[in-house]
Write an enzyme that holds these catalytic residues in place. Structure first.
Site, mmCIF file in Angstrom:
data_model
loop_
_atom_site.group_PDB
_atom_site.id
_atom_site.type_symbol
_atom_site.label_atom_id
_atom_site.label_comp_id
_atom_site.label_asym_id
_atom_site.label_seq_id
_atom_site.Cartn_x
_atom_site.Cartn_y
_atom_site.Cartn_z
ATOM 1 N N ARG A 1 6.505 -3.378 -4.510
ATOM 2 C CA ARG A 1 5.194 -3.216 -3.871
ATOM 3 C C ARG A 1 5.020 -4.351 -2.874
ATOM 4 O O ARG A 1 5.328 -5.505 -3.174
ATOM 5 C CB ARG A 1 4.069 -3.270 -4.903
ATOM 6 C CG ARG A 1 2.715 -3.445 -4.233
ATOM 7 C CD ARG A 1 1.575 -3.321 -5.201
ATOM 8 N NE ARG A 1 1.376 -1.939 -5.587
ATOM 9 C CZ ARG A 1 0.249 -1.494 -6.169
ATOM 10 N NH1 ARG A 1 -0.743 -2.337 -6.437
ATOM 11 N NH2 ARG A 1 0.126 -0.240 -6.496
ATOM 12 N N LYS B 1 11.113 -21.033 -0.660
ATOM 13 C CA LYS B 1 11.965 -22.034 0.010
ATOM 14 C C LYS B 1 12.480 -21.514 1.349
ATOM 15 O O LYS B 1 13.355 -22.117 1.956
ATOM 16 C CB LYS B 1 13.152 -22.377 -0.908
ATOM 17 C CG LYS B 1 12.726 -23.065 -2.188
ATOM 18 C CD LYS B 1 13.914 -23.393 -3.083
ATOM 19 C CE LYS B 1 14.192 -22.286 -4.065
ATOM 20 N NZ LYS B 1 15.267 -22.583 -5.013
ATOM 21 N N HIS C 1 1.949 5.349 -0.908
ATOM 22 C CA HIS C 1 2.002 5.058 -2.345
ATOM 23 C C HIS C 1 2.536 6.329 -3.004
ATOM 24 O O HIS C 1 1.818 7.051 -3.703
ATOM 25 C CB HIS C 1 0.603 4.713 -2.849
ATOM 26 C CG HIS C 1 0.579 3.970 -4.162
ATOM 27 N ND1 HIS C 1 1.663 3.922 -5.017
ATOM 28 C CD2 HIS C 1 -0.407 3.243 -4.768
ATOM 29 C CE1 HIS C 1 1.338 3.207 -6.084
ATOM 30 N NE2 HIS C 1 0.098 2.778 -5.965
ATOM 31 N N ARG D 1 -1.906 -1.211 -12.938
ATOM 32 C CA ARG D 1 -1.412 0.083 -13.409
ATOM 33 C C ARG D 1 0.007 0.405 -12.959
ATOM 34 O O ARG D 1 0.828 0.841 -13.755
ATOM 35 C CB ARG D 1 -2.314 1.234 -12.925
ATOM 36 C CG ARG D 1 -3.526 1.453 -13.762
ATOM 37 C CD ARG D 1 -4.672 1.851 -12.878
ATOM 38 N NE ARG D 1 -5.053 0.701 -12.092
ATOM 39 C CZ ARG D 1 -5.932 -0.226 -12.512
ATOM 40 N NH1 ARG D 1 -6.515 -0.068 -13.659
ATOM 41 N NH2 ARG D 1 -6.219 -1.290 -11.781
ATOM 42 N N THR D 2 0.273 0.212 -11.673
ATOM 43 C CA THR D 2 1.595 0.613 -11.170
ATOM 44 C C THR D 2 2.665 -0.255 -11.821
ATOM 45 O O THR D 2 3.694 0.245 -12.292
ATOM 46 C CB THR D 2 1.640 0.474 -9.633
ATOM 47 O OG1 THR D 2 0.476 1.108 -9.104
ATOM 48 C CG2 THR D 2 2.869 1.127 -9.058
#
Ligand code: CP
Length: 359
Positions: free
Chosen positions: A137, A116, A170, A87-88
């Site tokens: 996120r 890397k 959030h 959703r986000t």
């Protein structure tokens, strides 16, 4: 009064309580970065909700969509999601597209040069070379704050939006939850005076922590936390509510909390945070599920919310009840995120002007 992140060391900034970071996160009265729920005041919440509604109505027509798409067609957004999301991620993609922004993404650091050995700092600085906004996120608490501080000390201090970090924050989920409550209680005097009942894994639910904090911006809102002992809300949240003079209650009894609720906010068990995989399965959460049988206990004008994803904490046969607003809630995420991005890039006045003239 706004302060600059470039004027403070990382250690000093990191030590500041979330509620006191707000002055560092604004520039010209607009969000310079969106890192915490606590940075928003009531006036900003009202303004963002009203703007989201204007975007929502403008987007209903082809000419309206053309207007919106022209607003930020010169801007690019990078979505850096090193933790799973549906959703986000998608609502931010959609919000950017509504405003005409082009987007890039890294959703798995195994496909970027972090694999890397490149540091996160160098990765984010690299993104800032190509993009005008970074939406990120991470499972690491405070990472978005750190990256905002890093970029603010470079010649490409592009805004960072925290799309969920660690177990703690959030902020944009809290904005969409507030917008959903604003819409749900539009005909009932708004959010002031309502009782919000949080249910489920409150110990590890960052959406609950962020929303509990934003609800303190409203008058006489009562908060009730219902969970098994092991998953109960943290003492730090209760201390924050106490300091803010908010009435709250802590309970293990879900059924008896239903009749007085104006909104019930269900959450799933966040077992991705288990110290030992499977630890959560030992906790009996069967009494913390909303079933169709509970609907008779719920006020006629109350709402059932959930940040999603869900498992079994709301049974699917509840979905058709008009009080189940969780599908609308997730769609609200797209509108409020579009409103937020438009505000960051100073396109909000154009939206208000268009809305006054055309809607
Ligand atoms: N509510 C929420 O953050 O959902 P996703 O994890 O799917 O983005």
């Amino acid at each position: 009064m706004s302060r600059r992140l470039s004027e403070i060391s990382w250690d000093e900034f990191n030590k500041i309580a979330p509620a006191d970071k707000a002055p560092y996160l604004v520039e010209n009265e607009r969000p310079a970065h969106v890192l915490t729920a606590q940075q928003f005041n009531r006036e900003q919440l009202d303004m963002l909700g009203a703007l989201a509604t204007q975007v929502r109505f403008i987007a209903k027509t082809k000419t309206g969509m053309k207007f919106l798409r022209d607003l930020l067609s010169h801007k690019r957004a990078m979505l850096y999601f090193s933790q799973p999301s549906t959703r986000t991620f998608l609502s931010f993609c959609s919000a950017c597209e509504i405003l005409g922004m082009s987007i890039g993404e890294v959703r798995d650091t195994a496909t970027s040069s972090e694999f890397k050995g490149e540091s996160r700092e160098d990765s984010v600085r690299t993104f800032s070379s190509y993009f005008d906004l970074i939406i990120m996120r991470s499972e690491i608490g405070g990472l978005a704050e750190r990256m905002a501080w890093v970029l603010s000390n470079t010649d490409r201090p592009v805004p960072i939006i925290n799309a969920g970090s660690g177990k703690d924050q959030h902020p944009t989920q809290a904005l969409l939850d507030i917008y959903t409550l604003q819409r749900s209680f539009e005909q009932r005097g708004g959010i002031d005076g309502k009782k919000i009942v949080f249910v489920g894994d409150l110990a590890r639910g960052r959406t609950v922590r962020s929303l509990a904090s934003l609800l303190t911006r409203y008058n006489d809102v009562e908060q009730c936390f219902v969970a098994p002992k092991q998953l109960q809300i943290g003492e730090d949240v209760l201390a924050m509510l106490k300091a803010a003079g908010v009435k709250y209650e802590v309970s293990e009894d879900f059924e008896s909390s239903i009749p007085s609720a104006d909104a019930i906010y269900m959450t799933r068990v966040q077992d991705e945070w288990d110290v030992k995989k499977g630890d959560s399965t030992k906790i009996d959460t069967s009494k913390y599920c909303f079933t169709v049988g509970h609907l008779v206990l719920l006020k006629k004008d109350a709402v059932i919310m959930h940040p999603f994803p869900r498992r079994n904490e709301i049974s699917h046969d509840v979905d058709d009840d008009p009080r189940a607003v969780y599908w609308r809630q997730m769609r609200n995420g797209m509108w409020i995120r579009a409103a937020l991005i438009a505000t960051i890039f100073a396109s909000d006045d154009k939206i208000r002007h268009y809305s006054r003239k055309n809607i």
